[in-house]
Design a protein around this motif. Structure first.
Motif, mmCIF file in Angstrom:
data_model
loop_
_atom_site.group_PDB
_atom_site.id
_atom_site.type_symbol
_atom_site.label_atom_id
_atom_site.label_comp_id
_atom_site.label_asym_id
_atom_site.label_seq_id
_atom_site.Cartn_x
_atom_site.Cartn_y
_atom_site.Cartn_z
ATOM 1 N N TYR A 59 0.826 -1.205 0.000
ATOM 2 C CA TYR A 59 0.000 0.000 0.000
ATOM 3 C C TYR A 59 0.859 1.254 0.000
ATOM 4 O O TYR A 59 0.559 2.225 -0.701
ATOM 5 C CB TYR A 59 -0.944 0.029 1.203
ATOM 6 N N HIS A 111 2.170 1.760 -3.454
ATOM 7 C CA HIS A 111 1.027 2.073 -4.315
ATOM 8 C C HIS A 111 0.607 3.529 -4.121
ATOM 9 O O HIS A 111 0.381 4.269 -5.090
ATOM 10 C CB HIS A 111 -0.137 1.130 -3.973
ATOM 11 N N TRP A 129 0.834 6.609 -6.909
ATOM 12 C CA TRP A 129 -0.332 7.393 -7.314
ATOM 13 C C TRP A 129 -0.119 8.890 -7.082
ATOM 14 O O TRP A 129 -0.717 9.720 -7.756
ATOM 15 C CB TRP A 129 -1.591 6.923 -6.597
#
Length: 85
Positions: A71, A74, A78
């Protein structure tokens, strides 16, 4: 006066902000809070399926660590993407 301003700027956080003003530590906090929720869910589902709290806790522990790391990266990826900002 100028020396004080320079010293004050050096005392600021060592983390660099990304293009939307978020620091990596914010991503860590978000990852941790989300993983606590996700791990409790994994623990509950694992326990219902396995009927063994030790096995369920083992599954939830591995899940917590791996998904926390995934996470974080990620989230940071982003933050680089300009789409939708």
């Amino acid at each position: 006066m100028i020396a004080q301003m320079l010293l004050k700027n050096k005392e600021k956080s060592t983390y660099k902000e990304d293009s939307v003003g978020e620091k990596p530590i914010r991503s860590v906090a978000k990852a941790l809070s989300w993983r606590v929720v996700g791990t409790l869910d994994t623990l509950a589902v694992s326990f219902v399926l396995a009927q063994d709290i030790t096995l369920a806790a083992s599954i939830a522990s591995v899940d917590f660590i791996t998904k926390l790391i995934l996470y974080f990266f990620h989230e940071r990826a982003w933050n680089i993407v300009k789409w939708g900002k």
